[in-house]
Design a protein around this motif. Structure first.
Motif, short mmCIF file in Angstrom:
data_model
loop_
_atom_site.label_atom_id
_atom_site.label_comp_id
_atom_site.label_asym_id
_atom_site.label_seq_id
_atom_site.Cartn_x
_atom_site.Cartn_y
_atom_site.Cartn_z
N LEU A 22 77.23 58.39 57.86
CA LEU A 22 77.52 57.43 59.14
C LEU A 22 77.92 56.33 58.77
N PRO A 23 79.22 55.43 59.68
CA PRO A 23 79.70 54.61 59.09
C PRO A 23 79.00 53.33 60.10
N SER A 24 78.29 52.21 60.14
CA SER A 24 78.12 51.24 60.19
C SER A 24 79.57 50.53 60.63
N GLU A 25 80.34 51.18 60.33
CA GLU A 25 81.41 49.90 60.95
C GLU A 25 81.82 50.33 62.28
N VAL A 26 80.87 51.17 63.32
CA VAL A 26 81.70 52.58 63.91
C VAL A 26 80.26 51.59 64.72
N ILE A 27 78.77 52.17 64.19
CA ILE A 27 77.33 51.76 65.24
C ILE A 27 77.44 50.29 65.49
N LEU A 28 77.75 49.26 64.46
CA LEU A 28 77.58 48.18 64.78
C LEU A 28 78.10 47.44 66.18
N PRO A 29 80.12 47.45 66.10
CA PRO A 29 80.72 47.27 67.38
C PRO A 29 80.14 48.41 68.28
N LEU A 30 79.77 49.74 68.62
CA LEU A 30 79.66 49.73 69.25
C LEU A 30 78.72 49.26 70.25
N GLY A 32 77.94 45.87 70.10
CA GLY A 32 78.48 44.87 70.27
C GLY A 32 78.91 45.56 71.95
N PHE A 33 79.79 46.57 71.60
CA PHE A 33 80.79 46.85 73.23
C PHE A 33 79.06 46.90 74.27
N THR A 34 78.77 47.55 74.08
CA THR A 34 77.35 47.97 74.54
C THR A 34 76.53 46.60 75.56
N ALA A 35 76.78 46.14 74.75
CA ALA A 35 75.68 44.23 74.92
C ALA A 35 76.62 43.68 75.84
N SER A 36 78.25 43.84 76.12
CA SER A 36 79.09 43.15 76.38
C SER A 36 78.95 43.90 77.85
N ARG A 37 78.63 45.62 78.15
CA ARG A 37 78.51 45.88 79.27
C ARG A 37 77.17 45.14 80.14
N LEU A 146 79.74 41.20 66.96
CA LEU A 146 80.16 39.99 68.01
C LEU A 146 81.47 40.36 68.08
N ALA A 147 82.07 41.38 67.10
CA ALA A 147 83.47 41.54 67.58
C ALA A 147 83.69 42.61 68.16
N GLY A 148 82.44 43.57 68.35
CA GLY A 148 82.67 44.34 69.10
C GLY A 148 81.87 44.34 70.80
N TYR A 149 81.76 43.18 70.82
CA TYR A 149 81.34 42.20 71.71
C TYR A 149 82.49 41.33 72.16
N ARG A 150 82.96 40.52 71.84
CA ARG A 150 83.97 39.83 72.22
C ARG A 150 85.43 40.90 72.58
N LEU A 151 86.00 42.46 71.98
CA LEU A 151 86.64 43.06 72.42
C LEU A 151 86.41 43.86 73.10
N GLY A 152 85.13 44.06 73.18
CA GLY A 152 85.44 45.71 74.82
C GLY A 152 85.24 46.47 74.79
N GLU A 153 85.85 46.63 75.74
CA GLU A 153 87.23 48.21 75.84
C GLU A 153 87.18 48.35 74.49
N ASP A 154 88.35 47.48 73.93
CA ASP A 154 89.48 47.90 72.37
C ASP A 154 88.43 47.71 71.18
N TRP A 155 87.32 47.41 71.61
CA TRP A 155 86.07 47.54 70.00
C TRP A 155 86.69 48.68 69.21
#
Length: 196
Positions: A22-30, A32-37, A146-155
């Motif tokens: 289970l990759p943290s590299e997917v969970i964490l940006p996701l 962040g994206f969820t937080a950005s929404r 933070l990367a997922g948060y900043r990139l938003g839809e492009d997480w």
């Protein structure tokens, strides 16, 4: 995460520690994206993912502590090409570099989970282990959330970049294992264990 919010992100990261596929590299940006929404707060995402990392790491620490040195040596003695001296060298290395290994290991795929086991086997003080694991995990998690948060839809762009890093680490590990096997097989007396 939609059902449980930030605690759900933390639970996913705890499971990622126990089941590295289970990759943290997917969970964490996701997360962040969820937080950005606006579905969870950014601070809650950072806090809960770090708690999840520490909980997962502590579970593996106790696996190592329950396994213990004697059982580890007994297992090593039954493995082909592994010598008891290999375990002793690893112990000596961990005694010297354990703190750095735990801290920086939290930021390296594959080792993120595995580093907790030798820390438990060597009975690194729990307070020290918790501090180093929390700091290392917080840095790693913050970068990706933070990367997922900043990139938003492009997480998902984050996962593309990190997959290269993960593949490089995997190749290095495979090459190191192959080098070890070749060295041990071609060396005179390779694979023979030291007499008790």
């Amino acid at each position: 995460m939609e059902a449980l919010g930030a605690p759900g992100a933390g639970a996913a990261i705890a499971l990622e520690n126990l089941f590295p596929p289970l990759p943290s590299e997917v969970i964490l940006p996701l997360a962040g994206f969820t937080a950005s929404r606006g579905d969870m707060s950014l601070w809650a995402a950072l806090l809960w993912t770090t708690i999840g990392s520490v909980v997962g790491a502590m579970a593996l620490y106790w696996v190592g502590a329950l396994l213990g040195r004697e059982r580890l040596i007994a297992i090593a003695a039954k493995l082909p090409l592994v010598k008891v001296a290999d375990i002793e060298k690893t112990e000596a290395w961990f005694s010297k570099h354990g703190a750095k290994a735990v801290f920086f290991g939290r930021m390296i795929p594959i080792f993120r989970s595995l580093i907790s086991i030798p820390a438990g086997v060597e009975r690194m003080p729990v307070g020290t282990f918790l501090l180093l694991t929390t700091l290392g995990s917080a840095i790693w998690n913050t970068l990706f959330v933070l990367a997922g948060y900043r990139l938003g839809e492009d997480w998902e762009r984050v996962t593309d970049l990190v997959s290269v890093y993960s593949k490089v680490v995997l190749v290095v590990v495979v090459l190191a294992v192959l080098a070890f096997v070749v060295f041990r097989v071609t060396r005179a007396g390779g694979g023979k264990r030291r007499a008790s």
